[in-house]
Design a protein around this motif. Structure first.
Motif, PDB file in Angstrom:
ATOM      1  N   ASP A  45       0.845  -1.197   0.000  1.00  8.74           N
ATOM      2  CA  ASP A  45       0.000   0.000   0.000  1.00  8.74           C
ATOM      3  C   ASP A  45       0.878   1.243   0.000  1.00  8.74           C
ATOM      4  O   ASP A  45       1.453   1.610   1.019  1.00  8.74           O
ATOM      5  CB  ASP A  45      -0.919  -0.001   1.234  1.00  8.74           C
TER       6      ASP A  45
ATOM      7  N   TYR B 295      -0.064   4.287  -0.393  1.00  8.48           N
ATOM      8  CA  TYR B 295      -0.721   5.508   0.069  1.00  8.48           C
ATOM      9  C   TYR B 295      -0.707   5.659   1.587  1.00  8.48           C
ATOM     10  O   TYR B 295      -0.984   6.738   2.105  1.00  8.48           O
ATOM     11  CB  TYR B 295      -2.179   5.545  -0.419  1.00  8.48           C
TER      12      TYR B 295
ATOM     13  N   HIS C 133      -6.866   1.523   1.616  1.00  7.43           N
ATOM     14  CA  HIS C 133      -7.238   2.489   0.581  1.00  7.43           C
ATOM     15  C   HIS C 133      -7.971   1.808  -0.565  1.00  7.43           C
ATOM     16  O   HIS C 133      -7.838   0.598  -0.783  1.00  7.43           O
ATOM     17  CB  HIS C 133      -5.990   3.199   0.039  1.00  7.43           C
TER      18      HIS C 133
ATOM     19  N   TYR D  81      -8.355   7.451  -5.151  1.00  7.07           N
ATOM     20  CA  TYR D  81      -7.430   6.611  -4.395  1.00  7.07           C
ATOM     21  C   TYR D  81      -7.267   7.130  -2.971  1.00  7.07           C
ATOM     22  O   TYR D  81      -6.175   7.447  -2.516  1.00  7.07           O
ATOM     23  CB  TYR D  81      -6.075   6.558  -5.101  1.00  7.07           C
TER      24      TYR D  81
ATOM     25  N   ARG E  57      -8.855   6.953   1.320  1.00 10.65           N
ATOM     26  CA  ARG E  57      -9.150   5.972   2.364  1.00 10.65           C
ATOM     27  C   ARG E  57     -10.328   5.105   1.938  1.00 10.65           C
ATOM     28  O   ARG E  57     -11.290   5.580   1.346  1.00 10.65           O
ATOM     29  CB  ARG E  57      -9.468   6.701   3.665  1.00 10.65           C
TER      30      ARG E  57
END
Length: 407
Positions: A289, A291, A300, A306, A308
């Motif tokens: 992940d 992000y 996410h 893109y 939460r």
């Protein structure tokens, strides 16, 4: 609720910045920008540079495009409507909502603003608004354009149009507001029935079925690694979907193995130790992940925006996992809360004390846990009482030797 008035170029720029902050791809933003340019031209043809709900609706009505393009236009219009109304960003809008009759706009805005001032959450405000708009549309169609003339007949007929009885409470609150403000001479909220849902048994699945769901996840993919971590947080720790969606890196201590959160539903702090399977699944997910380090959230969406992850994405992912595992879900819930119920029932059935189960699930009321004991049919059989042996006329009736006559 506030109503923002901006020149259209500034409004368009603000909405696009809002979408950009939600990590929408450049190609998607380009589609929105093209649509807004067409709306701008439409506004110029009508001699104005200020966008309104009515002009947005007129733009859609005037659009002679394919169905897919119209859907994109409608979504872009809803983004503008939400922004000028001061509503928070919403990922999914669903169908184009019915519009509030103009004669009732001021009254409804005042009511919703009071709800906001009273601390209602954005989701609650949206549900109240939708219900009130449907109610007020019925009122107008019934020939009542002045709420002071509203009567019991119209209210009663309006209530019959709502299949979801949860709407009754929202309508009752709205009518009570009208009475308090002096708009209604009589408090019509008193005629709205109080609807109480029946208590249903919790949906549970066996440990074998849950293991099959976990085994069905393809952990060779990024989405599979994410989904397995989500499933294990629900099945091994009983976390709610809202708490999983909002889980942050700062709430996980890998050195001690504890998760510490404040539950979204109750606001009660909860600290739990993670089983090894949960630690391994989360670690495997975080390795893919990209992000998480940007915004601090653990999970996410893997498609635009893109940002939460949302609870709807979690439910959709789990639906696919149940289907892939070929677990029979007919007539049963099969979302994240089913894992929570299954965990609670398993603990109760394994003779774990109600207090232990209560603490793990984060409930404040110990009586809530007793609800899960109802799902253990085998243990309930042990509590059954043998009926007395039939005698006399009743015995003869059961054996067929006596025919019961009705008086």
């Amino acid at each position: 609720m506030r109503n923002t008035i901006l020149p259209f170029y500034e409004l368009m720029k603000a909405v696009l910045e809002q979408l950009k902050s939600q990590k929408y791809m450049d190609s998607t933003l380009t589609v929105y920008r093209r649509t807004y340019n067409r709306i701008h031209i439409f506004l110029n043809h009508h001699g104005t540079d200020i966008y309104t709900h009515e002009l947005g609706k007129a733009f859609l009505a005037d659009s002679n495009v394919s169905k897919s393009t119209f859907v994109a236009y409608a979504c872009a219009v809803r983004r503008l409507d939400d922004y000028i109304d001061g509503k928070p960003y919403r990922c999914h809008h669903g169908d184009y909502n019915e519009q509030i009759p103009l004669v009732f706009v001021g009254t409804l805005s005042g009511y919703l603003q009071e709800c906001i001032d009273n601390g209602n959450k954005p989701a609650t405000i949206c549900s109240k608004e939708r219900t009130c708009i449907s109610f007020l549309n019925f009122v107008e169609n019934a020939g009542c354009s002045d709420l002071s003339q509203l009567n019991t007949g119209i209210v009663s007929q309006a209530l019959l149009t709502f299949s979801n009885k949860d709407a009754y409470a929202r309508i009752r609150q709205f009518l009570n507001y009208l009475a308090e403000k002096g708009i209604l001479k009589v408090d019509l909220s008193r005629i709205v029935p109080h609807y109480k849902r029946g208590t249903a048994l919790p949906t549970t699945y066996t440990p074998d079925e849950i293991s099959r769901v976990e085994a069905s996840v393809d952990t060779n993919t990024t989405i599979g690694k994410r989904n397995l971590a989500i499933i294990r947080l629900a099945s091994r720790m009983g976390l709610r979907a809202g708490d999983i969606a909002k889980l942050k890196l700062s709430e996980i201590n890998f050195s001690t193995g504890y998760i510490s959160i404040t539950q979204e539903k109750t606001g009660i702090p909860l600290t739990l130790q993670m089983p090894c399977e949960v630690v391994n699944a989360i670690s495997m997910h975080l390795g893919n992940d990209k992000y998480s380090l940007e915004d601090g959230y653990v999970f996410h969406s893997l498609v635009a925006p893109y940002g939460r992850i949302t609870t709807s994405i979690i439910r959709h992912a789990l639906n696919e996992c149940f289907a892939a595992a070929n677990v029979n879900t007919a007539g049963k819930k099969h979302g994240p809360h089913a894992f929570r119920s299954s965990l609670a029932s398993s603990m109760v059935n394994d003779n774990a004390s109600y207090e232990v189960v209560r603490r793990i699930l984060g409930h404040s009321n110990p009586d809530v846990i007793k609800h899960y004991a109802k799902a253990d049919i085998e243990n309930l059989r042990m509590c059954s009482i043998d009926p007395p042996i039939p005698t006399g006329i009743f015995r003869d009736y059961l054996s067929g030797r006596e025919v019961a006559t009705h008086v």
